[in-house]
Design a protein around this motif. Structure first.
Motif, mmCIF file in Angstrom:
data_model
loop_
_atom_site.group_PDB
_atom_site.id
_atom_site.type_symbol
_atom_site.label_atom_id
_atom_site.label_comp_id
_atom_site.label_asym_id
_atom_site.label_seq_id
_atom_site.Cartn_x
_atom_site.Cartn_y
_atom_site.Cartn_z
ATOM 1 N N GLY A 38 54.782 -29.775 13.488
ATOM 2 C CA GLY A 38 55.598 -28.653 13.930
ATOM 3 C C GLY A 38 57.084 -28.906 13.751
ATOM 4 N N GLN A 39 57.756 -27.946 13.151
ATOM 5 C CA GLN A 39 59.205 -27.974 12.956
ATOM 6 C C GLN A 39 59.796 -26.901 13.849
ATOM 7 O OE1 GLN A 39 60.630 -30.334 10.706
ATOM 8 N NE2 GLN A 39 58.518 -31.031 10.934
ATOM 9 N N VAL A 40 60.922 -27.212 14.496
ATOM 10 C CA VAL A 40 61.509 -26.259 15.445
ATOM 11 C C VAL A 40 62.813 -25.680 14.915
ATOM 12 C CG1 VAL A 40 60.426 -27.298 17.473
ATOM 13 C CG2 VAL A 40 62.677 -28.106 16.723
ATOM 14 N N SER A 41 63.140 -24.509 15.423
ATOM 15 C CA SER A 41 64.385 -23.844 15.038
ATOM 16 C C SER A 41 65.547 -24.397 15.854
ATOM 17 C CB SER A 41 64.273 -22.336 15.264
ATOM 18 O OG SER A 41 64.227 -22.046 16.644
ATOM 19 N N SER A 42 66.735 -24.215 15.328
ATOM 20 C CA SER A 42 67.935 -24.588 16.088
ATOM 21 C C SER A 42 68.297 -23.501 17.098
ATOM 22 C CB SER A 42 69.114 -24.845 15.144
ATOM 23 O OG SER A 42 69.405 -23.685 14.399
ATOM 24 N N LEU A 43 67.740 -22.301 16.917
ATOM 25 C CA LEU A 43 67.992 -21.199 17.846
ATOM 26 C C LEU A 43 67.229 -21.456 19.137
ATOM 27 C CD1 LEU A 43 69.237 -18.365 18.315
ATOM 28 C CD2 LEU A 43 67.087 -17.428 17.425
ATOM 29 N N LYS A 44 67.929 -21.415 20.238
ATOM 30 C CA LYS A 44 67.332 -21.669 21.557
ATOM 31 C C LYS A 44 67.115 -20.351 22.285
ATOM 32 C CE LYS A 44 68.386 -26.160 21.191
ATOM 33 N NZ LYS A 44 67.453 -26.897 20.405
ATOM 34 N N GLY A 45 66.115 -20.334 23.158
ATOM 35 C CA GLY A 45 65.908 -19.189 24.031
ATOM 36 C C GLY A 45 64.592 -18.485 23.828
ATOM 37 N N LYS A 46 64.325 -17.543 24.709
ATOM 38 C CA LYS A 46 63.066 -16.804 24.721
ATOM 39 C C LYS A 46 63.194 -15.459 24.018
ATOM 40 C CE LYS A 46 60.572 -18.591 28.640
ATOM 41 N NZ LYS A 46 59.537 -19.210 27.822
ATOM 42 N N LEU A 47 62.194 -15.170 23.216
ATOM 43 C CA LEU A 47 62.081 -13.854 22.605
ATOM 44 C C LEU A 47 61.716 -12.864 23.704
ATOM 45 C CD1 LEU A 47 62.294 -13.376 19.408
ATOM 46 C CD2 LEU A 47 62.029 -15.730 20.134
ATOM 47 N N GLY A 48 62.382 -11.727 23.681
ATOM 48 C CA GLY A 48 62.145 -10.723 24.703
ATOM 49 C C GLY A 48 63.084 -10.876 25.890
ATOM 50 N N ARG A 49 63.933 -11.881 25.850
ATOM 51 C CA ARG A 49 64.971 -12.038 26.877
ATOM 52 C C ARG A 49 66.311 -12.190 26.170
ATOM 53 N NH1 ARG A 49 63.957 -16.522 31.208
ATOM 54 N NH2 ARG A 49 64.733 -17.877 29.561
ATOM 55 N N GLU A 50 66.735 -13.400 25.835
ATOM 56 C CA GLU A 50 68.045 -13.568 25.186
ATOM 57 C C GLU A 50 67.982 -13.588 23.664
ATOM 58 O OE1 GLU A 50 67.159 -15.869 27.658
ATOM 59 O OE2 GLU A 50 66.521 -17.564 26.480
ATOM 60 N N VAL A 51 66.792 -13.613 23.087
ATOM 61 C CA VAL A 51 66.643 -13.660 21.629
ATOM 62 C C VAL A 51 65.907 -12.402 21.167
ATOM 63 C CG1 VAL A 51 65.691 -14.951 19.680
ATOM 64 C CG2 VAL A 51 66.601 -16.192 21.652
ATOM 65 N N SER A 52 66.481 -11.709 20.173
ATOM 66 C CA SER A 52 65.859 -10.494 19.640
ATOM 67 C C SER A 52 64.803 -10.844 18.594
ATOM 68 C CB SER A 52 66.922 -9.597 19.000
ATOM 69 O OG SER A 52 67.394 -10.183 17.791
ATOM 70 N N THR A 53 63.981 -9.879 18.274
ATOM 71 C CA THR A 53 62.978 -10.062 17.228
ATOM 72 C C THR A 53 63.650 -10.409 15.903
ATOM 73 O OG1 THR A 53 61.462 -8.539 18.333
ATOM 74 C CG2 THR A 53 61.078 -8.937 15.986
ATOM 75 N N SER A 93 58.184 -17.106 24.146
ATOM 76 C CA SER A 93 58.173 -15.680 24.469
ATOM 77 C C SER A 93 58.112 -15.404 25.959
ATOM 78 C CB SER A 93 56.929 -15.016 23.863
ATOM 79 O OG SER A 93 56.819 -15.226 22.502
ATOM 80 N N MET A 94 58.704 -14.286 26.328
ATOM 81 C CA MET A 94 58.488 -13.724 27.662
ATOM 82 C C MET A 94 57.046 -13.202 27.702
ATOM 83 S SD MET A 94 61.225 -14.199 29.354
ATOM 84 C CE MET A 94 60.976 -13.132 30.786
ATOM 85 N N PRO A 95 56.442 -13.127 28.886
ATOM 86 C CA PRO A 95 55.032 -12.703 28.971
ATOM 87 C C PRO A 95 54.740 -11.339 28.359
ATOM 88 C CG PRO A 95 55.738 -13.662 31.048
ATOM 89 C CD PRO A 95 56.971 -13.547 30.179
ATOM 90 N N ASP A 96 55.703 -10.422 28.380
ATOM 91 C CA ASP A 96 55.448 -9.079 27.855
ATOM 92 C C ASP A 96 55.878 -8.907 26.394
ATOM 93 O OD1 ASP A 96 58.148 -9.242 28.433
ATOM 94 O OD2 ASP A 96 58.290 -7.206 29.243
ATOM 95 N N PHE A 97 56.352 -9.964 25.750
ATOM 96 C CA PHE A 97 56.773 -9.879 24.350
ATOM 97 C C PHE A 97 55.538 -9.863 23.450
ATOM 98 C CE2 PHE A 97 58.211 -11.663 20.286
ATOM 99 C CZ PHE A 97 59.291 -10.838 20.029
#
Length: 146
Positions: A38-53, A93-97
């Protein structure tokens, strides 16, 4: 067209492959298959909260570039890649994303741009409660080489 030329044409510079910080290796070759950790992104945060699709899509594209860099480390010549077999895309992800597939399309689209028809692959895109270092996206891959 050679894969290295295609990367150059797309303006992609592969990052340096650094040794892992934990008790695993970046890749394992078994027969004609290369398994990329697994390779990870440098972008931090949760999709559906502080990170957009859209931001997640670009993060997944960044991760695909990291996958290609590790693949090159594993096989030397990217023209040896005969098939992108499978990706597992994990989205912080947020639970509803519900747009994990759209996010991981960033990686899938890039692999198609780089490898052409050899880049078509099977894939899973799933939501996770958390990823290492709060990364927004993590992707692992399986590639076939000759």
């Amino acid at each position: 067209m050679k894969i290295e030329q295609r990367l150059e044409q797309l303006g992609i510079v592969l990052p340096e492959v650094k040794p892992p910080m934990f008790s695993f290796v970046p890749w394992v070759k078994s027969g004609q298959l290369v398994f990329i950790s697994g390779q990870v992104s440098s972008l931090k945060g949760k999709l559906g909260r502080e990170v957009s699709t859209e931001q997640g899509y670009h993060a997944a594209r960044e991760v695909a570039i990291r996958l290609i860099a590790v693949l090159k480390d594993a096989v030397g010549d990217l023209d040896r890649v005969s098939r992108v077999v499978k990706l597992l895309g994990m989205v912080n992800s947020m639970p509803d994303f519900e747009e994990q597939p759209r996010v991981i399309n960033g990686a899938s689209d890039l692999l198609l741009e780089v490898f052409g028809e050899r880049g078509r692959h099977a894939r899973s895109a799933v939501g996770m409660a958390q990823l290492p270092f709060s990364s927004s996206v993590e992707i692992e891959g399986i590639f076939e080489v000759v």
